[in-house]
Design a protein around this motif. Structure first.
Motif, PDB file in Angstrom:
ATOM      1  N   ASN A  58      39.626  26.208  -9.726  1.00 31.58           N
ATOM      2  CA  ASN A  58      39.156  27.124  -8.388  1.00 31.58           C
ATOM      3  C   ASN A  58      38.258  28.033  -8.350  1.00 31.58           C
ATOM      4  N   THR A  59      37.244  27.852  -8.784  1.00 32.79           N
ATOM      5  CA  THR A  59      36.070  28.973  -7.652  1.00 32.79           C
ATOM      6  C   THR A  59      34.688  29.050  -7.976  1.00 32.79           C
TER       7      THR A  59
ATOM      8  N   THR B 118      37.046  24.009  -5.910  1.00 35.70           N
ATOM      9  CA  THR B 118      35.360  24.192  -6.385  1.00 35.70           C
ATOM     10  C   THR B 118      35.382  22.733  -7.646  1.00 35.70           C
TER      11      THR B 118
END
Length: 107
Positions: free
Chosen positions: A9-10, A51
């Protein structure tokens, strides 16, 4: 050699996982970068940022890598193991000096 393509996600998750893998000597090098993802979920098409983490390591480390990734995230993501067909000798020498080959017996 193996490459792992991992969606997260990040970038913060990618960095934390990368540092954990490097500290545990499970990866030689990692890269992460932002992408956009389109997918079908519960009958709807969604688009969102994501990501990608690329992990460079030896064969046989999949279970250990997945355990580290699962310790950092609690959602379903994609983890793909890739076996390169050609790698430059200098990089392979570095990899073989730093990460012990385990063979392909582990899944």
């Amino acid at each position: 050699m193996r490459l792992y393509y991992v969606t997260l996600n990040t970038a913060a998750e990618a960095e934390a996982i990368s540092r954990a893998l490097l500290r545990a000597n499970l990866a030689l090098c990692t890269n992460w970068f932002p992408i956009h993802c389109a997918y079908r979920w519960e009958g709807e098409i969604r688009t969102e940022p994501e990501t990608v983490l690329i992990i460079k390591t030896q064969a046989g480390y999949r279970d250990r890598l997945e355990a580290v990734i699962r310790a950092h995230i609690d959602y379903t993501n994609c983890i793909v193991e890739l076996e390169p067909t050609g790698v430059n000798p200098g990089f392979l020498d570095w990899l073989n000096r730093e990460i012990s080959p385990l063979g392909v017996a582990q899944s």
